[in-house]
Design an enzyme around this catalytic site. Structure first.
Site, PDB file in Angstrom:
ATOM      1  N   GLY A   1      17.658  36.112  65.576  1.00  0.00           N
ATOM      2  CA  GLY A   1      16.304  35.648  65.826  1.00  0.00           C
ATOM      3  C   GLY A   1      15.874  34.779  64.663  1.00  0.00           C
TER       4      GLY A   1
ATOM      5  N   GLY B   1      14.796  34.232  61.505  1.00  0.00           N
ATOM      6  CA  GLY B   1      14.629  35.097  60.347  1.00  0.00           C
ATOM      7  C   GLY B   1      13.934  34.444  59.175  1.00  0.00           C
ATOM      8  NE  ARG B   2      17.348  30.234  56.296  1.00  0.00           N
ATOM      9  CZ  ARG B   2      18.077  29.620  55.380  1.00  0.00           C
ATOM     10  NH1 ARG B   2      17.651  29.550  54.138  1.00  0.00           N
ATOM     11  NH2 ARG B   2      19.225  29.071  55.694  1.00  0.00           N
TER      12      ARG B   2
ATOM     13  CG  ASP C   1      14.677  35.088  50.218  1.00  0.00           C
ATOM     14  OD1 ASP C   1      14.966  34.398  51.218  1.00  0.00           O
ATOM     15  OD2 ASP C   1      15.071  34.811  49.066  1.00  0.00           O
TER      16      ASP C   1
ATOM     17  NE  ARG D   1      17.309  29.011  67.557  1.00  0.00           N
ATOM     18  CZ  ARG D   1      17.494  28.634  66.290  1.00  0.00           C
ATOM     19  NH1 ARG D   1      18.707  28.557  65.811  1.00  0.00           N
ATOM     20  NH2 ARG D   1      16.468  28.350  65.514  1.00  0.00           N
TER      21      ARG D   1
ATOM     22  CG  ASP E   1      23.034  31.686  65.934  1.00  0.00           C
ATOM     23  OD1 ASP E   1      24.253  31.862  66.073  1.00  0.00           O
ATOM     24  OD2 ASP E   1      22.484  31.623  64.829  1.00  0.00           O
TER      25      ASP E   1
ATOM     26  CG  ASP F   1      20.419  26.019  61.129  1.00  0.00           C
ATOM     27  OD1 ASP F   1      19.861  25.834  60.033  1.00  0.00           O
ATOM     28  OD2 ASP F   1      20.837  27.132  61.486  1.00  0.00           O
TER      29      ASP F   1
END
Length: 461
Positions: free
Chosen positions: A86, A88-89, A121, A182, A247, A257
């Site tokens: 998913g 995440g950032r 993070d 995606r 993904d 990405d």
């Protein structure tokens, strides 16, 4: 161009996301804004202060999403299924229409933790942001369907990473992309056997991205074609994505990405971009196979709502479509008028490229022979002229003579009067970053972007 908000995913009934809040960064230093992309969506008139407010503090755009949305998906990572993925950032910040009436997404990278951060993070290193801005600019110049780096803001945090010197500076990136839905979005629904949501997702995709497709099979067929075109454009650009997980592939056939990407210094089908790709699964020469495998996973998911036979037929036709698209991409890159079958041209060119082992030779050959045989004098008198000899080159030259130039006027551009092409090799990227990291000097970064833009205008792909 007027700003036209269109938050269609947020207004849909699709349960594909979670509301999230951006991190509160200690600083917001604007390092890059894409004026041309902003103009295409009516946001070019924003002051720097308002730009930072929207794309560094993530204050909602007018009449757009009131909250940001972290998208849910699964995915195969190096062909191992992972149901814990998913955003995440990152998150979907807004949707809007561009000057071609296309629905576009503004999505983030490095905007903070989400329910899908898996202990990370949620941040992006400044170096990672710089690399992605450069990648998208170069890919666009070379004619690759790609997301566009819309904004890069340094955020003032010190990050620790295991694969680069730490602590290192932080950033938040905003991308402009046709869609962030995606292949992994479909995988999640298939994994959870959410039949009705799958139907609704397909309907959403058809309505907003493929209105010409009347059913699920037609949609998959169109995605196969766009993905074949994407893979061919990577190969013609000498680009190695590095991490072609499901993904990291979207439904509209755009590249996005950019982590450990590389541009080839010279033709090498075994060249890998990711240091952790020990088997070479996503090597340059294996990229078409990788995207075909990913299409197989998408097709398998769609059998949840439709018969498999037409999906299999489209899947089995991928290789033929890819070869066709590679021929067209080769013609575009060489500024040639395509013929009915361009396979011989592509084969002869790549056979010749395989004989060239000098850094910069991949892009150099395309640059020298841009326009075909009308560039012969320019090519032979240039710095790579001595390499244009021998039986393998003669085969390429013989095929090239059968092609007409598509746009001879392009050769009048001043950039094509210079001896060398524009490149984006790893040593160039590292030199740009070193100047930023050591001296906070952005002059090389700015100069490189200006040079790439000049190259884009010259090639006009």
């Amino acid at each position: 161009m007027d700003y036209r908000p269109a938050p269609r995913l947020a207004h849909s009934a699709l349960a594909l996301h979670d509301p999230v809040k951006a991190a509160d960064f200690p600083q917001t230093i604007l390092r890059y804004r894409n004026h041309r992309a902003a103009q295409s969506v009516g946001l070019e008139s924003l002051s720097d202060a308002k730009w930072i407010g929207h794309f560094g503090r993530f204050q909602p755009l007018p009449d757009n999403q009131p909250v940001s949305l972290a998208l849910r998906y699964h995915g195969h990572q190096f062909r191992q299924y992972n149901p814990d993925l998913g955003d995440g950032r990152g998150f979907l910040f807004a949707q809007l229409l561009d000057d071609q009436d296309r629905l576009l997404d503004l999505g983030t990278k490095g905007s903070g933790t989400t329910p899908w951060s898996r202990g990370g993070d949620g941040r992006l290193t400044l170096k990672g942001g710089v690399r992605e801005v450069l990648a998208t600019a170069m890919l666009e110049a070379l004619g690759v369907p790609t997301s566009k780096s819309f904004s890069l803001i340094e955020t003032g945090e010190q990050l620790v990473r295991g694969d680069e010197p730490s602590p290192t500076r932080s950033s938040v990136l905003v991308r402009l992309s046709h869609s962030h839905i995606r292949f992994g979005t479909f995988e999640r629904l298939a994994y959870r056997n959410e039949v009705e949501t799958m139907r609704d997702l397909v309907a959403f995709v058809r309505t907003n991205y493929y209105p010409e497709c009347k059913d699920t099979a037609a949609l998959f067929d169109a995605v196969v074609t766009r993905t074949a075109r994407l893979a061919a454009s990577w190969m013609a650009a000498g680009f190695v994505h590095g991490v072609l997980n499901t993904d990291n592939m979207n439904i509209t056939g755009e590249s996005f990405d950019y982590g450990p990407y590389r541009f080839l210094p010279y033709y090498d089908p075994h060249f890998t971009a990711a240091y952790f790709d020990h088997s070479g699964l996503y090597a340059y020469g294996r990229q078409p196979d990788a995207v075909l495998w990913n299409l197989g996973q998408l097709g398998r998911c769609l059998t949840l709502i439709t018969e498999p036979e037409p999906l299999i037929a489209s899947f089995n036709d991928f290789n033929a479509r890819y070869e066709h698209e590679l021929g067209l991409a080769t013609c575009r890159r060489l500024n040639l008028i395509p013929q009915a079958d361009n396979a011989s041209l592509a084969a002869a060119l790549y056979d010749f490229l395989a004989t060239q082992r000098r850094d910069g030779s991949f892009e150099g050959v395309f640059f020298d022979w841009f326009g075909g045989t009308i560039s012969e004098e320019r090519a032979l008198s240039g710095p790579r002229g001595a390499s244009y000899a021998g039986p393998v080159f003669d085969t390429f030259a013989g095929v090239l003579k059968t092609y007409a130039t598509a746009a001879p006027e392009k050769l009048d551009h001043p950039r094509l009067k210079r001896p060398d092409p524009e490149t984006l090799l790893i040593d160039e990227i590292e030199a740009i970053w070193a100047q930023i990291a050591l001296e906070d000097d952005w002059s090389l970064f700015d100069a490189k972007l200006n040079a790439i833009e000049d190259y884009r205008q010259a090639l006009a792909l």
